[in-house]
Design a protein around this motif. Structure first.
Motif, PDB file in Angstrom:
ATOM      1  N   GLU A   1     -88.358   8.594   1.840  1.00 30.60           N
ATOM      2  CA  GLU A   1     -87.887   9.642   2.753  1.00 30.60           C
ATOM      3  C   GLU A   1     -87.007   9.066   3.857  1.00 30.60           C
ATOM      4  O   GLU A   1     -86.063   9.721   4.322  1.00 30.60           O
ATOM      5  CB  GLU A   1     -89.086  10.377   3.364  1.00 30.60           C
ATOM      6  CG  GLU A   1     -89.926  11.159   2.345  1.00 30.60           C
ATOM      7  CD  GLU A   1     -91.136  11.821   3.004  1.00 30.60           C
ATOM      8  OE1 GLU A   1     -90.966  12.406   4.088  1.00 30.60           O
ATOM      9  OE2 GLU A   1     -92.241  11.748   2.437  1.00 30.60           O
ATOM     10  N   ALA A   2     -87.306   7.834   4.259  1.00 27.38           N
ATOM     11  CA  ALA A   2     -86.522   7.190   5.318  1.00 27.38           C
ATOM     12  C   ALA A   2     -85.286   6.468   4.768  1.00 27.38           C
ATOM     13  O   ALA A   2     -84.520   5.886   5.535  1.00 27.38           O
ATOM     14  CB  ALA A   2     -87.398   6.201   6.086  1.00 27.38           C
ATOM     15  N   GLY A   3     -85.097   6.517   3.438  1.00 27.51           N
ATOM     16  CA  GLY A   3     -83.921   5.906   2.832  1.00 27.51           C
ATOM     17  C   GLY A   3     -83.952   4.393   2.787  1.00 27.51           C
ATOM     18  O   GLY A   3     -82.907   3.737   2.843  1.00 27.51           O
ATOM     19  N   MET A   4     -85.145   3.812   2.638  1.00 25.41           N
ATOM     20  CA  MET A   4     -85.284   2.357   2.683  1.00 25.41           C
ATOM     21  C   MET A   4     -85.268   1.722   1.299  1.00 25.41           C
ATOM     22  O   MET A   4     -85.976   2.165   0.397  1.00 25.41           O
ATOM     23  CB  MET A   4     -86.571   1.968   3.406  1.00 25.41           C
ATOM     24  CG  MET A   4     -86.542   2.279   4.887  1.00 25.41           C
ATOM     25  SD  MET A   4     -87.975   1.569   5.731  1.00 25.41           S
ATOM     26  CE  MET A   4     -87.611   2.046   7.427  1.00 25.41           C
ATOM     27  N   THR A   5     -84.481   0.662   1.168  1.00 28.44           N
ATOM     28  CA  THR A   5     -84.433  -0.144  -0.047  1.00 28.44           C
ATOM     29  C   THR A   5     -85.345  -1.361   0.123  1.00 28.44           C
ATOM     30  O   THR A   5     -85.872  -1.608   1.209  1.00 28.44           O
ATOM     31  CB  THR A   5     -83.011  -0.634  -0.316  1.00 28.44           C
ATOM     32  OG1 THR A   5     -82.618  -1.515   0.751  1.00 28.44           O
ATOM     33  CG2 THR A   5     -82.030   0.540  -0.400  1.00 28.44           C
TER      34      THR A   5
ATOM     35  N   LYS B   1     -83.077   3.813  10.557  1.00 26.22           N
ATOM     36  CA  LYS B   1     -83.992   4.002   9.434  1.00 26.22           C
ATOM     37  C   LYS B   1     -85.445   3.791   9.859  1.00 26.22           C
ATOM     38  O   LYS B   1     -86.341   4.552   9.460  1.00 26.22           O
ATOM     39  CB  LYS B   1     -83.646   3.041   8.287  1.00 26.22           C
ATOM     40  CG  LYS B   1     -82.448   3.441   7.459  1.00 26.22           C
ATOM     41  CD  LYS B   1     -82.292   2.512   6.264  1.00 26.22           C
ATOM     42  CE  LYS B   1     -81.098   2.884   5.417  1.00 26.22           C
ATOM     43  NZ  LYS B   1     -80.941   1.987   4.247  1.00 26.22           N
ATOM     44  N   PHE B   2     -85.671   2.758  10.657  1.00 26.48           N
ATOM     45  CA  PHE B   2     -87.038   2.502  11.099  1.00 26.48           C
ATOM     46  C   PHE B   2     -87.522   3.623  12.024  1.00 26.48           C
ATOM     47  O   PHE B   2     -88.678   4.049  11.955  1.00 26.48           O
ATOM     48  CB  PHE B   2     -87.132   1.158  11.815  1.00 26.48           C
ATOM     49  CG  PHE B   2     -88.544   0.706  12.058  1.00 26.48           C
ATOM     50  CD1 PHE B   2     -89.233  -0.017  11.102  1.00 26.48           C
ATOM     51  CD2 PHE B   2     -89.196   1.036  13.240  1.00 26.48           C
ATOM     52  CE1 PHE B   2     -90.547  -0.412  11.318  1.00 26.48           C
ATOM     53  CE2 PHE B   2     -90.503   0.642  13.468  1.00 26.48           C
ATOM     54  CZ  PHE B   2     -91.184  -0.082  12.499  1.00 26.48           C
ATOM     55  N   SER B   3     -86.632   4.098  12.880  1.00 25.43           N
ATOM     56  CA  SER B   3     -86.977   5.225  13.757  1.00 25.43           C
ATOM     57  C   SER B   3     -87.310   6.460  12.934  1.00 25.43           C
ATOM     58  O   SER B   3     -88.255   7.199  13.252  1.00 25.43           O
ATOM     59  CB  SER B   3     -85.820   5.528  14.715  1.00 25.43           C
ATOM     60  OG  SER B   3     -85.579   4.437  15.567  1.00 25.43           O
ATOM     61  N   HIS B   4     -86.538   6.670  11.866  1.00 22.07           N
ATOM     62  CA  HIS B   4     -86.805   7.811  10.992  1.00 22.07           C
ATOM     63  C   HIS B   4     -88.167   7.660  10.319  1.00 22.07           C
ATOM     64  O   HIS B   4     -88.929   8.634  10.216  1.00 22.07           O
ATOM     65  CB  HIS B   4     -85.705   7.919   9.937  1.00 22.07           C
ATOM     66  CG  HIS B   4     -85.772   9.174   9.114  1.00 22.07           C
ATOM     67  ND1 HIS B   4     -85.080   9.328   7.932  1.00 22.07           N
ATOM     68  CD2 HIS B   4     -86.472  10.323   9.296  1.00 22.07           C
ATOM     69  CE1 HIS B   4     -85.345  10.516   7.432  1.00 22.07           C
ATOM     70  NE2 HIS B   4     -86.193  11.145   8.230  1.00 22.07           N
ATOM     71  N   LEU B   5     -88.489   6.451   9.866  1.00 18.29           N
ATOM     72  CA  LEU B   5     -89.797   6.202   9.254  1.00 18.29           C
ATOM     73  C   LEU B   5     -90.914   6.515  10.247  1.00 18.29           C
ATOM     74  O   LEU B   5     -91.917   7.155   9.888  1.00 18.29           O
ATOM     75  CB  LEU B   5     -89.892   4.749   8.788  1.00 18.29           C
ATOM     76  CG  LEU B   5     -91.255   4.300   8.247  1.00 18.29           C
ATOM     77  CD1 LEU B   5     -91.644   5.092   7.005  1.00 18.29           C
ATOM     78  CD2 LEU B   5     -91.252   2.802   7.943  1.00 18.29           C
TER      79      LEU B   5
ATOM     80  N   GLY C   1     -96.190   2.782  -0.881  1.00 20.79           N
ATOM     81  CA  GLY C   1     -95.040   1.950  -0.558  1.00 20.79           C
ATOM     82  C   GLY C   1     -93.847   2.095  -1.477  1.00 20.79           C
ATOM     83  O   GLY C   1     -92.983   1.208  -1.493  1.00 20.79           O
ATOM     84  N   THR C   2     -93.756   3.171  -2.234  1.00 17.64           N
ATOM     85  CA  THR C   2     -92.586   3.377  -3.087  1.00 17.64           C
ATOM     86  C   THR C   2     -91.318   3.380  -2.248  1.00 17.64           C
ATOM     87  O   THR C   2     -91.267   4.017  -1.187  1.00 17.64           O
ATOM     88  CB  THR C   2     -92.707   4.717  -3.837  1.00 17.64           C
ATOM     89  OG1 THR C   2     -93.902   4.714  -4.617  1.00 17.64           O
ATOM     90  CG2 THR C   2     -91.515   4.946  -4.741  1.00 17.64           C
ATOM     91  N   ASN C   3     -90.293   2.658  -2.711  1.00 12.54           N
ATOM     92  CA  ASN C   3     -89.013   2.631  -1.979  1.00 12.54           C
ATOM     93  C   ASN C   3     -87.884   3.127  -2.893  1.00 12.54           C
ATOM     94  O   ASN C   3     -88.102   3.411  -4.073  1.00 12.54           O
ATOM     95  CB  ASN C   3     -88.723   1.219  -1.454  1.00 12.54           C
ATOM     96  CG  ASN C   3     -88.507   0.213  -2.563  1.00 12.54           C
ATOM     97  OD1 ASN C   3     -87.507   0.251  -3.277  1.00 12.54           O
ATOM     98  ND2 ASN C   3     -89.459  -0.710  -2.727  1.00 12.54           N
ATOM     99  N   LEU C   4     -86.679   3.217  -2.341  1.00 12.59           N
ATOM    100  CA  LEU C   4     -85.554   3.784  -3.090  1.00 12.59           C
ATOM    101  C   LEU C   4     -85.262   3.018  -4.378  1.00 12.59           C
ATOM    102  O   LEU C   4     -84.931   3.614  -5.403  1.00 12.59           O
ATOM    103  CB  LEU C   4     -84.296   3.797  -2.219  1.00 12.59           C
ATOM    104  CG  LEU C   4     -84.118   4.964  -1.250  1.00 12.59           C
ATOM    105  CD1 LEU C   4     -82.804   4.815  -0.499  1.00 12.59           C
ATOM    106  CD2 LEU C   4     -84.162   6.305  -1.982  1.00 12.59           C
ATOM    107  N   ASP C   5     -85.378   1.701  -4.346  1.00 21.24           N
ATOM    108  CA  ASP C   5     -85.080   0.912  -5.535  1.00 21.24           C
ATOM    109  C   ASP C   5     -86.046   1.204  -6.682  1.00 21.24           C
ATOM    110  O   ASP C   5     -85.683   1.087  -7.860  1.00 21.24           O
ATOM    111  CB  ASP C   5     -85.109  -0.584  -5.201  1.00 21.24           C
ATOM    112  CG  ASP C   5     -83.960  -0.996  -4.301  1.00 21.24           C
ATOM    113  OD1 ASP C   5     -82.896  -0.353  -4.376  1.00 21.24           O
ATOM    114  OD2 ASP C   5     -84.129  -1.952  -3.523  1.00 21.24           O
TER     115      ASP C   5
END
Length: 268
Positions: A146-150, A4-8, A119-123
């Protein structure tokens, strides 16, 4: 770090330069750090200074940006001057974010920066978030989504990166302390902001001061609630809140929960 971090990082590297809407909260602090790691001097931070910003947050933003060594732009935000915002409708957040992203877009255009990120995240997508519409209109990207981070992902990465915000309680704008339909002005914002400074001084870490006219409803995190349920603390609350303009001082027995004013919306 993991996939996930690599994707970000890959998402951020799609732009040579990016302007981060930076509030000093958990999410935007992590995003600014990730952008700085990916883009170096190509990462810029913009913080809006407003009466609705909780006390201490602007100083925290200045300190962290300086610690990174990235350029930090601070501009005044005047959402409170917009009657549509001050009337505090259920989509109040739209008008706040519309002002913020307008400022970001104008500054980015001046600097020749095409990409604005927040900084919007999935949650965040699960809650009542009218500000997302403003983000779409001003072409603001959400790399954490976009990176799928909660939120849990962000706190874990932040701890691994030794960020000071990894366990920081959320701190949305002071306007979120008012029931929808209750008009907001500078005096009321200062009133609840001052109350929350005092609560922090009493040793509480996660809380909200909810405004109900003459009545104040204090929300304390469930893990800290036992410290509030004492005669001594009741006296302290009364001694603090009454001189600040509240006639009645109450403690919410459910404790702090994020977005408690949205509970009525969900029921409807």
């Amino acid at each position: 770090m993991d996939a996930k971090f690599s994707h970000l990082t890959e998402i951020l590297l799609q732009s040579e330069r990016a302007l981060v809407a930076f509030s000093a909260g958990v999410d935007s602090t992590f995003l600014l750090k990730a952008a700085h790691l990916a883009l170096g001097d190509g990462a810029f931070a913009l913080t809006a200074s407003s009466a609705s910003v909780p006390p201490g947050e602007l100083d925290a933003a200045k300190h962290f940006a300086a610690s990174l060594g990235c350029r930090h732009i601070i501009l005044d935000s005047h959402e409170i001057d917009n009657p549509a915002y001050a009337q505090n409708p259920v989509n109040r957040c739209f008008f706040c974010k519309d002002e913020l992203y307008r400022i970001c877009r104008e500054q980015a255009d001046k600097m020749g920066i095409a990409t604005i990120v927040d900084g919007t995240n999935l949650d965040d997508l699960k809650d009542h978030r009218p500000g997302l519409q403003a983000a779409d209109q001003w072409r603001v990207r959400h790399p954490l989504v976009e990176a799928g981070m909660t939120k849990d992902d962000i706190r874990r990465y932040s701890q691994e990166l030794a960020l000071p915000t990894w366990d920081k309680p959320s701190s949305p704008c002071l306007s979120s302390r008012f029931p929808y339909g209750t008009a907001i002005d500078l005096a009321k914002l200062k009133q609840v902001g001052t109350c929350e400074v005092f609560l922090k001084g009493l040793g509480f870490r996660e809380f909200r001061v909810r405004y109900h006219g003459d009545l104040v409803r204090i929300e304390i995190a469930p893990g800290e609630l036992s410290n509030a349920l004492t005669p001594e603390m009741a006296q302290a609350f009364t001694a603090i809140f009454k001189p600040l303009g509240f006639l009645y001082v109450t403690l919410d027995l459910e404790g702090y929960r994020m977005g408690s004013f949205n509970e009525r919306l969900k029921k409807k």
